[in-house]
Structure formats: structure tokens, C-alpha cells
Design an enzyme around this catalytic site. Structure first.
Site, mmCIF file in Angstrom:
data_model
loop_
_atom_site.group_PDB
_atom_site.id
_atom_site.type_symbol
_atom_site.label_atom_id
_atom_site.label_comp_id
_atom_site.label_asym_id
_atom_site.label_seq_id
_atom_site.Cartn_x
_atom_site.Cartn_y
_atom_site.Cartn_z
ATOM 1 N N GLU A 324 37.276 -70.879 -105.141
ATOM 2 C CA GLU A 324 37.399 -69.771 -104.175
ATOM 3 C C GLU A 324 36.327 -69.893 -103.089
ATOM 4 O OE1 GLU A 324 39.148 -66.349 -107.166
ATOM 5 O OE2 GLU A 324 36.977 -66.453 -106.898
ATOM 6 N N CYS A 415 39.728 -57.782 -108.561
ATOM 7 C CA CYS A 415 38.643 -57.416 -107.660
ATOM 8 C C CYS A 415 39.161 -57.036 -106.272
ATOM 9 C CB CYS A 415 37.640 -58.558 -107.552
ATOM 10 S SG CYS A 415 38.371 -60.149 -107.111
#
Length: 669
Positions: A324, A415
């Protein structure tokens, strides 16, 4: 002369705090002082209040996130979700709900928050430690947690990450309600950190940053310098752990954690993109409050690297799915673009802080690009479906496991949805800022801001149809005649600047000038740092009109971005566009946009909650039924705002359009 800082600097609620000499030279106007009336943002804020927040709490309940706290209080059971940072989804939703309460009182919601806070308080250990993955069964914590407190923090335990989000949420709840029930939990935990970490105590660089931002938030509320000192201590611990410096694996060489070299030596956006945004935001906060110029020099260099070499055309960051993370310079693939929604939110946080440090509109230009495009693309128009990643191209002929083709109601790692919950209600706090007798107008959103400039009250009312129309009107109403510098941002896109670097540019410069009138009369104005400065003695009902050019622009990528050569992206005002299958005969990646094609625009109130569409004559590549003959046919390209894609089912989408075909690759799956 000492000034009083706002408890809610960067979040919006202004309550008097302790005297503080150093701070950001520019102060944002609290979001509670700005009442919006436009459709574009008020509809999203209302959807967040009525749909996203309740859905988030419901999913925290149904997935066991709340149950984890109940079991922690009872010290029995088994941690029932996947990640030790799942606690933060409750914290972030409380934070967003608190911001919502500040603007829209809701006794039922307030009582529900109190009930959740009670559950959280019972899960807290006597010394302040709060981490359900360990407290439920300390002898058998999850694999990321480590056998003892903090031993895996520099890797993946996320203990301090949980703390940081708790502090952010507790501060928001206190500022919205005046209640100390959550704040006391946070302060008890922060005092544990002060007791545990420091120069003569434990040394650790937090594995996932945000505790630094949270500690600064608590410092602003309490004036307890230990919290600010600890935030700086955590930042300064980076770059001192022994890693394999020769390894190309970012986990092994420390880049993934922004931990390979000390922060003041870093000059490139690196590693996990969300971690990076939170680190750079924390550095800006600490620099503003301590005057640390070395921090500022470092984040200036990092910002230039990110905006100059590592940002997508619609504002997203974090190109690489493995980790990521940021890729190498100019590594910006389209078919595998990762672009986590949380990274876009973190970019908004950081760019706001950079503006408050420097007063340059280029930071708000990036913030606006991110906000209107690569951020709100992460939440569906229904308010309860989300993208974790934000693709640049979806093709039926190419499939990649990391790329989401349709929105999800929730994720195992959720998230992003809960981060959206806390960002959306704070939008009004990004509209205005002040410094001395200067008022900055950063975002163009209809509504009224109530400001105090040099101890004098003044209201500014905006009337516009932005982002669809470039006509902006401002009515200035001071309590009495007053001298003031009104600084209205002239967006980079209105000054022939696609982005504040050479990463992207417009194919053809626009000859249109930005016309400004005061009380109906055209005025000459000077530009400072991207702002039109209008200096005068303002009186009641003074009117300012600004006309921003809204022509359709073709955007070119830097020649070093291999994937975008020979192609153009489309922009109108702050909005980036894409083609989606639904409007283009079931496909989108077969479209050629001729160089001479001219665009027509049309506002469609009945489409995707109201959008401006672009249409132009184009060519589509077709293959006959036998699969042997390739030809082109005339079609009409219909483009929609990038943020609105994937709200009508699953299919192709693309942001970049070839202007001609030079060769054809034959691919096989």
C-alpha cells in the site's frame, strides 16, 4: 503578545485554551463558524450523518468490534476480529459522530456515544493501557501483538496507532459535547505513554504513525508539554533501528515504515502511503508548535517529491498495492493503481497543514484536487458503499486481484470507511483561514462564514454553483467599516497550472483571464502565492464577483510516466473526468479521442445525484464476431466526474484516452 490557540485547530471547534506563543502562522476558521448552503457538500455531509455514521456503528457491532471491548472488560473470550487495529474503527466513528453532533445536536446519538464510551472505559486497564487484542487474554494475544506490551510496536502491533486514533476521537468528543468521559480515558492512556517512553525510558519509532498527531491534539487541550515532547520524541526515533540497508524489500530496509533514515534527512515520499501522510502531518504540527525548522525543510522536500513525481492526475497517492505504498519516481501505473482512500484523506490533512505553515495556494490546489476527485470517489453516493482502493482503469481485458471493480459495504480491514466518516463533517473547516488582517478564501462552497479579524466581527457569504460553474459571488458584512486583505485563491487550474509541478500540464494554455469585480466594477489586483489580494476598507454589503474559466482541458502527463504517453485526461474546473461503460455502449477502454474533437457540457440533475457531463465525437475500436477484423466506428464519448464512477454496477472505466493508435498489442489472459 500571547495568543490563544483553538482547541480544534484543524478540526474546527473553537474553545479557549492555554496561552501559547508558537503555532501555525495562519489559523483555520473553525468549521462550526461556517454554515454551508450548497448542494454538493451539504448533501454529502447529511448523507454521512444519516447513513454513513449509523451504518458504521452497526457494522462495528455486527462484526464484533464492540464485542472486543466487552470481552476486554471481562478479561475472557477470544478476540473476534482479524486485526489488532480494529479498535480504531469505533474511535474514528465516534470522532465523526462528534463532529456531526457539534453541527446537528442529536440527543439519541449523544446517549449512544456515552454508552460506547462506557464500554471503552471498562476495557481500559488500571494503568491506562487500552488494546483489546491483548487485554482479552494477555497470555494469548494475536500474532501481531507480540508476547508483551510494545515489543512489536515498531513492526505491526499497532498499539500506538490505536492510541492515536483514540486521542483524536476523545478530543473531538470533548470539543463537541464538553464532556470529559472519553477525554479522561485518553489522558490516562497518554500519561501511561509519557511514563513508558522517552529519552531515559523505552525507545521506539511507532510502526504506524498517528499517535504523534493525537498527542499534539491533547497538548492543545491541556497545555501539558509532556504530550508535545513525546510526539517529537516518537518522530525523532525514526531512522535509528538496524535494518538491512542493502535489501530491496521495504519491510527489511525500513522504507515501508519511513524508518530507514532520520526524518530530517528524508527527502522523498516513501513507504506505506497512509503512514507517510500521518507522519508528515505530525511533523508539521510539531514544527509549528516548537519552531523546528529542520522538520519544515524536510517536509518541504518530501512534498515536492510527492507532487512532482508520485501523484496521480486525480490527486490520489500510493501507487503500489504490495505494501500500500509509494512506488519509485514516476511509477504511476493505471491498470494496477492502488490509491487507498485513507491515503487521500491523509493527504488532505497534510496539505492543510502545509498551507498553514507557508500560506501558499499550491497546497490548497492539491487539497482541492484530492478532495473533489480521489477522495470522495472512495464513498458511494448511497453513503454506505466504499472503495478501499481507487482505480485509474478497469478493463475487461485485464484483471488484477488488488483492484476493486465495485464498491463494498465493509472490508475485513475497514480503515477507509471509518476514515471517511470523520473527514466529511469537517469540510467547512477548510474553507477559510486568517492571519492578522488577512482572510484567505480557500474553497468555494456556498454558505456563510462568521469570522473575527483583528477583534472585529465580519461575515462572508458565498453564492455559487461550484464546482459546475465558475461564477463566484461574495458578500462582505463587517460589523463596522474595517481594513482587511481579502485573499481569494485563484486555483492553479485557472492559471494554466494542472498541478504545482511539471508532473502534469495542459495541452493547450487558456487565454481566459480571471475577472474580478468589486461592487460591479472591474478591479486590478495583485497575485501573491496564488491568491488575488483585494485590499480596502470594507463596509456592509460590499460585493465581490470572481469569474473562473470553466473550459474543458486536456491534461498531458510528464514524458517520464510511461503509461500515459500519447494519451490525455480530461478536466473541467477542479473536476477530473472518466469514461464509464454505462454511458459508452458497454465499454470504455476502446475509445480514441481525436485531437480536434470539441466538447459539449450538460448538467444532468437526474444523473448520479446531479453532475456535469462532457460529450465529444470520438472513435471506438471494435472487433467483429469472428475475432479477426479490427475497425473503428464513430461514437459519442460521454465522460462523467471521476468521483461518481461505480455507482451503477460493474464494468469498464478509464481516466486516460489515447488520441491516436500507433500499434496494437495482442494480449492473452
Amino acid at each position: 503578545m500571547k495568543k490563544y490557540i483553538s482547541l480544534a485547530l484543524l478540526t474546527g471547534l473553537s474553545l479557549p485554551a492555554f496561552a501559547q506563543n508558537k503555532d501555525y502562522p495562519i489559523q483555520p476558521v473553525p468549521f462550526t463558524s461556517v454554515k454551508l448552503t450548497d448542494h454538493f457538500w451539504t448533501s454529502r455531509i447529511e448523507t454521512n450523518r444519516t447513513v454513513t455514521i449509523p451504518a458504521s456503528f452497526a457494522r462495528c457491532d455486527s462484526t464484533g468490534r464492540i464485542k472486543n471491548f466487552v470481552m476486554a472488560a471481562e478479561h475472557q473470550g477470544k478476540f473476534c476480529t482479524v486485526y489488532p487495529f480494529d479498535d480504531t474503527d469505533i474511535y474514528k466513528t465516534i470522532e465523526g459522530a462528534s463532529y456531526s453532533l457539534a453541527e446537528h445536536p442529536d440527543p439519541k446519538l449523544s446517549a449512544y456515544l456515552d454508552s460506547l464510551i462506557t464500554i471503552v472505559s471498562k476495557a481500559q486497564e488500571p494503568d491506562g493501557y487500552l488494546y483489546t487484542a491483548r487485554t482479552i487474554d494477555p497470555l494469548h494475544p494475536g500474532p501481531w501483538a507480540g508476547p508483551e506490551r510494545w515489543v512489536n510496536e515498531q513492526k505491526m502491533s499497532h498499539e500506538l496507532y490505536d492510541c492515536g486514533h483514540m486521542y483524536e476521537a476523545a478530543a473531538a468528543h470533548f470539543m463537541a459535547t464538553g464532556k470529559r468521559n472519553f477525554l479522561n480515558i485518553a489522558l490516562k492512556n497518554a500519561d501511561l505513554l509519557v511514563h513508558t517512553f522517552g529519552p531515559d525510558k523505552k525507545h521506539v519509532a511507532p510502526g504506524h504513525e498517528i499517535v504523534e498527531m493525537g498527542l499534539v491534539r491533547l497538548y492543545r487541550i491541556t497545555g501539558k508539554k509532556d504530550y508535545l515532547d513525546l510526539a517529537k520524541f516518537f518522530i525523532d526515533q525514526r531512522g535509528h533501528k538496524e535494518y538491512d540497508k542493502k535489501s530491496k524489500n521495504e519491510y527489511e530496509n525500513g522504507k515501508y515504515f519511513q524508518d530507514d533514515i532520520p526524518v530530517i534527512q528524508q527527502d522523498e515520499a516513501e513507504g506505506h502511503a497512509v503512514r507517510a501522510m500521518y507522519l508528515y502531518s505530525g511533523m508539521a504540527d510539531v514544527a509549528a508548535l516548537t519552531g523546528d525548522s529542520a522538520y519544515i525543510k524536510a517536509i518541504d522536500k518530501i512534498w515536492n517529491n510527492m507532487v512532482g513525481k508520485k501523484m496521480y492526475v486525480q490527486g490520489s497517492i500510493g501507487a503500489v498495492g504490495d505494501g500500500e505504498r509509494f512506488g519509485e519516481n514516476y511509477e504511476l501505473p493505471n491498470t494496477t493503481a492502488y490509491n487507498e482512500t485513507c491515503a487521500a484523506i491523509g493527504s488532505v490533512f497534510w496539505n492543510q497543514r502545509m498551507f498553514l505553515l507557508h500560506g501558499d495556494s499550491k497546497y490548497i490546489d492539491v487539497l482541492e484536487k484530492t478532495l473533489y476527485n480521489g477522495l470522495i470517489s472512495g464513498v458511494g453516493l448511497d453513503g454506505k458503499s466504499f472503495f478501499y482502493t481507487n482505480a485509474m482503469q478497469i478493463s475487461n481485458s485485464f484483471s488484477h486481484p488488488d483492484i476493486e471493480r465495485e464498491r463494498s459495504g465493509w472490508f475485513v480491514c475497514s480503515c477507509c470507511p471509518t476514515n471517511v466518516v470523520r473527514l466529511i463533517p469537517s469540510i467547512p473547516g477548510y474553507v477559510y483561514a486568517e492571519q492578522g488582517n488577512s482572510v484567505y478564501v480557500n474553497l468555494f462552497i456556498s454558505g456563510t462564514g462568521n469570522l473575527v479579524v483583528n477583534d472585529k466581527k465580519v461575515s462572508i457569504t458565498q453564492e455559487n454553483n461550484y464546482p459546475w460553474d465558475g461564477g463566484l459571488a461574495f458578500t462582505i458584512n463587517p460589523a463596522s467599516a474595517m481594513d482587511m486583505d481579502l485573499r481569494i485563491r485563484i486555483p492553479g487550474w485557472a492559471r494554466n497550472e494542472a498541478i504545482p509541478s511539471d508532473l502534469y500540464s495542459y495541452k493547450m494554455p487558456s487565454a481566459q483571464n480571471v475577472l474580478i469585480k468589486i461592487n460591479g466594477q472591474p478591479v486590478n489586483y495583485r497575485i501573491e502565492n496564488g491568491y488575488a489580494v483585494l485590499s480596502k476598507k470594507w463596509v456592509k454589503n460590499d460585493k465581490v464577483e470572481v469569474n473562473l474559466p470553466m473550459n474543458v482541458r486536456r491534461v498531458l502527463a510528464n514524458s517520464k510516466i510511461d503509461n500515459d504517453q500519447g494519451k490525455v485526461a480530461l478536466q473541467r474546473g477542479p473536476i477530473m473526468y472518466c469514461a464509464e461503460w454505462k454511458d459508452n455502449n458497454g465499454l470504455a477502454c476502446n475509445i480514441i479521442l481525436p485531437k480536434a474533437a470539441e466538447f459539449k457540457t450538460a448538467y444532468r440533475a437526474d444523473m448520479l445525484n446531479g453532475i456535469m457531463t462532457l460529450e465529444a465525437p470520438a472513435k471506438s475500436i471494435t472487433i467483429d464476431a469472428a475475432g479477426q477484423n479490427v475497425s473503428t466506428q464513430n461514437v459519442t464519448l460521454t465522460a462523467i466526474p471521476y468521483y461518481s464512477w461505480a455507482n451503477r454496477g460493474k464494468g469498464e472505466m478509464t481516466v486516460w484516452f489515447p488520441e491516436q493508435v500507433k500499434y496494437v498489442d495482442i494480449l492473452s489472459k
